[in-house]
Scaffold this motif. Structure first.
Motif, PDB file in Angstrom:
ATOM      1  N   ASN A  47      -5.342  20.058 -21.237  1.00  0.00           N
ATOM      2  CA  ASN A  47      -5.873  20.984 -20.237  1.00  0.00           C
ATOM      3  C   ASN A  47      -7.235  20.521 -19.725  1.00  0.00           C
ATOM      4  N   LYS A  48      -8.063  19.977 -20.610  1.00  0.00           N
ATOM      5  CA  LYS A  48      -9.353  19.436 -20.182  1.00  0.00           C
ATOM      6  C   LYS A  48      -9.159  18.238 -19.249  1.00  0.00           C
ATOM      7  N   GLN A  49      -8.189  17.389 -19.579  1.00  0.00           N
ATOM      8  CA  GLN A  49      -7.904  16.242 -18.712  1.00  0.00           C
ATOM      9  C   GLN A  49      -7.413  16.706 -17.342  1.00  0.00           C
ATOM     10  N   ILE A  50      -6.601  17.752 -17.320  1.00  0.00           N
ATOM     11  CA  ILE A  50      -6.106  18.285 -16.051  1.00  0.00           C
ATOM     12  C   ILE A  50      -7.266  18.822 -15.220  1.00  0.00           C
ATOM     13  N   GLU A  51      -8.170  19.553 -15.854  1.00  0.00           N
ATOM     14  CA  GLU A  51      -9.332  20.079 -15.138  1.00  0.00           C
ATOM     15  C   GLU A  51     -10.202  18.949 -14.586  1.00  0.00           C
ATOM     16  N   ILE A  57     -10.119  14.968  -7.944  1.00  0.00           N
ATOM     17  CA  ILE A  57      -9.354  15.029  -6.692  1.00  0.00           C
ATOM     18  C   ILE A  57     -10.139  15.805  -5.647  1.00  0.00           C
ATOM     19  N   LYS A  58     -10.729  16.931  -6.051  1.00  0.00           N
ATOM     20  CA  LYS A  58     -11.516  17.737  -5.122  1.00  0.00           C
ATOM     21  C   LYS A  58     -12.713  16.946  -4.624  1.00  0.00           C
ATOM     22  N   TYR A  59     -13.347  16.199  -5.527  1.00  0.00           N
ATOM     23  CA  TYR A  59     -14.500  15.384  -5.138  1.00  0.00           C
ATOM     24  C   TYR A  59     -14.091  14.304  -4.146  1.00  0.00           C
ATOM     25  N   LEU A  60     -12.984  13.633  -4.428  1.00  0.00           N
ATOM     26  CA  LEU A  60     -12.545  12.555  -3.542  1.00  0.00           C
ATOM     27  C   LEU A  60     -12.123  13.076  -2.176  1.00  0.00           C
ATOM     28  N   LYS A  61     -11.599  14.282  -2.132  1.00  0.00           N
ATOM     29  CA  LYS A  61     -11.216  14.852  -0.839  1.00  0.00           C
ATOM     30  C   LYS A  61     -12.435  15.240  -0.013  1.00  0.00           C
ATOM     31  N   ASN A  62     -13.531  15.538  -0.676  1.00  0.00           N
ATOM     32  CA  ASN A  62     -14.713  16.015   0.035  1.00  0.00           C
ATOM     33  C   ASN A  62     -15.823  14.976   0.128  1.00  0.00           C
ATOM     34  N   TYR A  66     -15.694  14.526   4.583  1.00  0.00           N
ATOM     35  CA  TYR A  66     -14.556  14.045   5.373  1.00  0.00           C
ATOM     36  C   TYR A  66     -13.259  14.468   4.717  1.00  0.00           C
ATOM     37  N   THR A  67     -12.458  15.152   5.473  1.00  0.00           N
ATOM     38  CA  THR A  67     -11.110  15.471   5.005  1.00  0.00           C
ATOM     39  C   THR A  67     -10.140  14.731   5.891  1.00  0.00           C
ATOM     40  N   PHE A  68      -9.184  14.122   5.299  1.00  0.00           N
ATOM     41  CA  PHE A  68      -8.248  13.264   6.025  1.00  0.00           C
ATOM     42  C   PHE A  68      -7.196  14.112   6.713  1.00  0.00           C
ATOM     43  N   ASN A  69      -7.375  14.285   8.024  1.00  0.00           N
ATOM     44  CA  ASN A  69      -6.385  15.017   8.806  1.00  0.00           C
ATOM     45  C   ASN A  69      -5.652  14.105   9.776  1.00  0.00           C
ATOM     46  N   GLY A  70      -6.254  12.962  10.120  1.00  0.00           N
ATOM     47  CA  GLY A  70      -5.644  12.047  11.068  1.00  0.00           C
ATOM     48  C   GLY A  70      -4.662  11.121  10.390  1.00  0.00           C
TER      49      GLY A  70
END
Length: 98
Positions: A47-51, A57-62, A66-70
């Protein structure tokens, strides 16, 4: 007295069998209990690894807001200045001087 010796032997065999069954059940219970503790620790670790992974993932998306929409091609061309294979690129020299 002969009757007492006959029942004493049967009682001894039955008592040994009962002791064996009780010992086996107790041993199985201890083993199962230790496995349950081990699995609970493993669940907590997973569960810690999942968190951590979800936060990554949230960090890489933000990154840089920049959020990849194109589509991938437009991002590669605009942000990374990439070109397709065998594509001719023209650079405006007068524009670079400004």
């Amino acid at each position: 007295m002969n009757l007492r010796k006959k029942f004493l032997g049967q009682f001894t065999v039955v008592a040994m069998l009962v002791i064996f069954v009780v010992f086996t059940l107790a041993n199985s219970f201890v083993i199962q209990f230790s496995k349950v503790k081990q699995y609970k620790k493993e669940i907590i670790t997973l569960n810690k690894q999942i968190e951590n992974t979800q936060s990554q993932i949230k960090y890489l998306k933000n990154i840089q807001g920049y959020t990849f929409n194109g589509d991938l091609e437009s991002v590669a061309r605009e942000k990374l200045n990439m070109v397709k294979f065998n594509e001719i690129v023209f650079i405006d020299v007068s524009r670079e001087g400004n």
